[in-house]
Motif scaffolding. Structure first.
Motif, PDB file in Angstrom:
ATOM      1  N   GLY A 166       0.836  -1.197   0.000  1.00 27.42           N
ATOM      2  CA  GLY A 166       0.000   0.000   0.000  1.00 27.42           C
ATOM      3  C   GLY A 166       0.862   1.234   0.000  1.00 27.42           C
ATOM      4  N   VAL A 167       0.216   2.368   0.169  1.00 28.54           N
ATOM      5  CA  VAL A 167       0.908   3.657   0.212  1.00 28.54           C
ATOM      6  C   VAL A 167       0.319   4.450   1.372  1.00 28.54           C
ATOM      7  CG1 VAL A 167       1.339   5.825  -1.013  1.00 28.54           C
ATOM      8  CG2 VAL A 167       1.353   3.662  -2.274  1.00 28.54           C
ATOM      9  N   LEU A 168       1.182   4.994   2.204  1.00 28.27           N
ATOM     10  CA  LEU A 168       0.765   5.833   3.322  1.00 28.27           C
ATOM     11  C   LEU A 168       0.970   7.286   2.903  1.00 28.27           C
ATOM     12  CD1 LEU A 168      -0.236   5.941   6.267  1.00 28.27           C
ATOM     13  CD2 LEU A 168       2.160   5.803   6.990  1.00 28.27           C
ATOM     14  N   VAL A 169      -0.082   8.099   3.066  1.00 30.37           N
ATOM     15  CA  VAL A 169      -0.080   9.458   2.513  1.00 30.37           C
ATOM     16  C   VAL A 169      -0.418  10.487   3.586  1.00 30.37           C
ATOM     17  CG1 VAL A 169      -1.304  10.985   0.905  1.00 30.37           C
ATOM     18  CG2 VAL A 169      -0.701   8.670   0.201  1.00 30.37           C
ATOM     19  N   VAL A 170       0.247  11.623   3.497  1.00 26.97           N
ATOM     20  CA  VAL A 170      -0.106  12.816   4.266  1.00 26.97           C
ATOM     21  C   VAL A 170      -0.356  13.927   3.261  1.00 26.97           C
ATOM     22  CG1 VAL A 170       0.689  14.548   5.919  1.00 26.97           C
ATOM     23  CG2 VAL A 170       1.280  12.151   6.266  1.00 26.97           C
ATOM     24  N   GLN A 171      -1.493  14.592   3.395  1.00 29.57           N
ATOM     25  CA  GLN A 171      -1.826  15.726   2.527  1.00 29.57           C
ATOM     26  C   GLN A 171      -2.157  16.915   3.414  1.00 29.57           C
ATOM     27  OE1 GLN A 171      -5.293  14.112   0.697  1.00 29.57           O
ATOM     28  NE2 GLN A 171      -4.170  12.978  -0.854  1.00 29.57           N
ATOM     29  N   THR A 172      -1.814  18.109   2.955  1.00 26.88           N
ATOM     30  CA  THR A 172      -2.164  19.306   3.705  1.00 26.88           C
ATOM     31  C   THR A 172      -2.930  20.263   2.806  1.00 26.88           C
ATOM     32  OG1 THR A 172      -0.110  20.474   3.182  1.00 26.88           O
ATOM     33  CG2 THR A 172      -0.106  19.090   5.158  1.00 26.88           C
ATOM     34  N   ALA A 173      -3.924  20.920   3.378  1.00 24.68           N
ATOM     35  CA  ALA A 173      -4.722  21.881   2.623  1.00 24.68           C
ATOM     36  C   ALA A 173      -3.909  23.135   2.315  1.00 24.68           C
ATOM     37  CB  ALA A 173      -5.978  22.251   3.407  1.00 24.68           C
ATOM     38  N   ALA A 175      -0.088  25.088   1.990  1.00 26.06           N
ATOM     39  CA  ALA A 175       1.288  24.758   1.612  1.00 26.06           C
ATOM     40  C   ALA A 175       2.114  24.510   2.869  1.00 26.06           C
ATOM     41  CB  ALA A 175       1.892  25.885   0.789  1.00 26.06           C
ATOM     42  N   ARG A 176       2.860  23.417   2.880  1.00 31.65           N
ATOM     43  CA  ARG A 176       3.710  23.059   4.018  1.00 31.65           C
ATOM     44  C   ARG A 176       4.926  22.338   3.479  1.00 31.65           C
ATOM     45  NH1 ARG A 176       5.719  19.125   6.909  1.00 31.65           N
ATOM     46  NH2 ARG A 176       5.536  18.978   9.160  1.00 31.65           N
ATOM     47  N   PRO A 177       6.115  22.825   3.770  1.00 30.23           N
ATOM     48  CA  PRO A 177       7.297  22.126   3.258  1.00 30.23           C
ATOM     49  C   PRO A 177       7.566  20.840   4.038  1.00 30.23           C
ATOM     50  CG  PRO A 177       7.948  24.017   4.594  1.00 30.23           C
ATOM     51  CD  PRO A 177       6.448  24.036   4.511  1.00 30.23           C
ATOM     52  N   PHE A 178       7.619  19.701   3.344  1.00 31.60           N
ATOM     53  CA  PHE A 178       8.012  18.442   3.964  1.00 31.60           C
ATOM     54  C   PHE A 178       9.515  18.292   3.793  1.00 31.60           C
ATOM     55  CE2 PHE A 178       3.526  17.179   2.951  1.00 31.60           C
ATOM     56  CZ  PHE A 178       3.128  16.962   4.253  1.00 31.60           C
ATOM     57  N   ASP A 179      10.189  17.865   4.852  1.00 32.52           N
ATOM     58  CA  ASP A 179      11.636  17.691   4.768  1.00 32.52           C
ATOM     59  C   ASP A 179      12.008  16.223   4.971  1.00 32.52           C
ATOM     60  OD1 ASP A 179      11.466  17.188   7.533  1.00 32.52           O
ATOM     61  OD2 ASP A 179      12.143  19.190   8.085  1.00 32.52           O
ATOM     62  N   GLY A 180      13.302  15.947   4.970  1.00 33.30           N
ATOM     63  CA  GLY A 180      13.784  14.574   5.116  1.00 33.30           C
ATOM     64  C   GLY A 180      13.335  13.919   6.400  1.00 33.30           C
ATOM     65  N   GLU A 181      13.231  14.690   7.464  1.00 31.69           N
ATOM     66  CA  GLU A 181      12.780  14.133   8.747  1.00 31.69           C
ATOM     67  C   GLU A 181      11.317  13.699   8.655  1.00 31.69           C
ATOM     68  OE1 GLU A 181      13.164  12.673  12.501  1.00 31.69           O
ATOM     69  OE2 GLU A 181      14.728  13.379  11.134  1.00 31.69           O
ATOM     70  N   ASP A 182      10.497  14.480   7.971  1.00 29.19           N
ATOM     71  CA  ASP A 182       9.093  14.095   7.765  1.00 29.19           C
ATOM     72  C   ASP A 182       9.012  12.783   6.992  1.00 29.19           C
ATOM     73  OD1 ASP A 182       7.996  16.445   8.963  1.00 29.19           O
ATOM     74  OD2 ASP A 182       8.374  17.550   7.104  1.00 29.19           O
ATOM     75  N   VAL A 183       9.846  12.673   5.954  1.00 31.27           N
ATOM     76  CA  VAL A 183       9.857  11.451   5.138  1.00 31.27           C
ATOM     77  C   VAL A 183      10.276  10.263   5.993  1.00 31.27           C
ATOM     78  CG1 VAL A 183      10.920  10.298   3.162  1.00 31.27           C
ATOM     79  CG2 VAL A 183      10.267  12.712   2.998  1.00 31.27           C
ATOM     80  N   ARG A 184      11.321  10.422   6.797  1.00 34.38           N
ATOM     81  CA  ARG A 184      11.799   9.324   7.653  1.00 34.38           C
ATOM     82  C   ARG A 184      10.724   8.895   8.642  1.00 34.38           C
ATOM     83  NH1 ARG A 184      16.513  12.064   6.876  1.00 34.38           N
ATOM     84  NH2 ARG A 184      16.252  13.426   8.652  1.00 34.38           N
ATOM     85  N   ARG A 185      10.032   9.843   9.235  1.00 33.70           N
ATOM     86  CA  ARG A 185       8.998   9.499  10.216  1.00 33.70           C
ATOM     87  C   ARG A 185       7.829   8.762   9.568  1.00 33.70           C
ATOM     88  NH1 ARG A 185       9.215  14.972  13.771  1.00 33.70           N
ATOM     89  NH2 ARG A 185      10.955  14.339  15.067  1.00 33.70           N
ATOM     90  N   LEU A 186       7.403   9.235   8.397  1.00 31.87           N
ATOM     91  CA  LEU A 186       6.298   8.556   7.730  1.00 31.87           C
ATOM     92  C   LEU A 186       6.718   7.169   7.262  1.00 31.87           C
ATOM     93  CD1 LEU A 186       3.316   9.129   7.120  1.00 31.87           C
ATOM     94  CD2 LEU A 186       4.010   9.781   4.813  1.00 31.87           C
ATOM     95  N   ALA A 187       7.964   7.042   6.800  1.00 30.56           N
ATOM     96  CA  ALA A 187       8.468   5.730   6.383  1.00 30.56           C
ATOM     97  C   ALA A 187       8.520   4.775   7.579  1.00 30.56           C
ATOM     98  CB  ALA A 187       9.846   5.872   5.740  1.00 30.56           C
ATOM     99  N   ALA A 188       8.893   5.296   8.749  1.00 30.30           N
ATOM    100  CA  ALA A 188       8.916   4.463   9.953  1.00 30.30           C
ATOM    101  C   ALA A 188       7.500   4.009  10.313  1.00 30.30           C
ATOM    102  CB  ALA A 188       9.545   5.229  11.112  1.00 30.30           C
TER     103      ALA A 188
END
Length: 199
Positions: A166-173, A175-188
């Protein structure tokens, strides 16, 4: 209790406060996953009974908002061997996500695996960050379904033994900059979900 004159505003604030508290709880869980401090006690859980109980609770909320949640559950599902509160949270989030969508579109909106931003994550089997979805050629927006527009997208694959689950998704209404830490946390978080989805 709020004063009589403040009650309408208090009613408006309450759902926002609940969402904020849920987000804080999710961040705490993600942080514990990231630091290997999340210890779950897996055991047999009756997923069918849990789904129906959550459906009944969210159907009342949806009804108050002029929506409807329809689910179809195979009655012969075996018990899932997971941590009960983690499974309940996952199911509750999925059901809550359908509130606000048009009832006739839930479970009926379809698209190819290779379509949309979620499909891009599945195709590339890697995290995808889109800072402005409004200009991205792969954006699929289902306005007729009552889908809320979103500006920023972060998706990560959910993998189990090298197989995409599957795919785990975060969307924001907004604009919000996602950074590498956000990616790592969602991947975890995706890594934590994969055994639950696979069972």
């Amino acid at each position: 209790p709020a004063a009589a004159g403040d009650r309408p505003r208090a009613r408006d604030i309450r759902p926002h406060a609940n969402r904020l508290l849920s987000a804080v709880d999710d961040l705490d869980t993600a942080a514990r996953i990231q630091t290997s401090r999340l210890h779950l006690d897996a055991g047999p859980v009756d997923a069918v009974a849990l789904l129906y109980r959550l459906h009944d609770a969210y159907e009342r909320v949806a009804g108050a908002r002029g929506s409807h949640i329809a689910i179809s559950v195979a009655e012969d599902l075996p018990p899932a061997r997971v941590e009960a509160s983690a499974l309940e949270r996952m199911f509750a989030r999925m059901l809550a996500a359908t509130i606000g969508l048009r009832a006739d579109s839930v479970g009926r909106v379809r698209m190819r695996l290779t379509a949309g931003l979620v499909g891009l994550v599945a195709e590339q089997v890697r995290p995808v960050v889109v800072q402005d979805t409004t200009t991205h050629p792969r954006l699929k927006y289902f306005q007729d379904a009552g889908e809320d527009p979103y500006r920023t997208f972060l998706g990560v694959p959910i993998m189990e033994r090298g197989v995409l689950r599957g795919v785990l998704v975060v969307q924001t209404a907004e604009a919000r900059p996602f950074d590498g830490e956000d990616v790592r946390r969602l991947a975890a978080a995706a890594a934590h979900l994969s055994p639950v989805i696979s069972e």
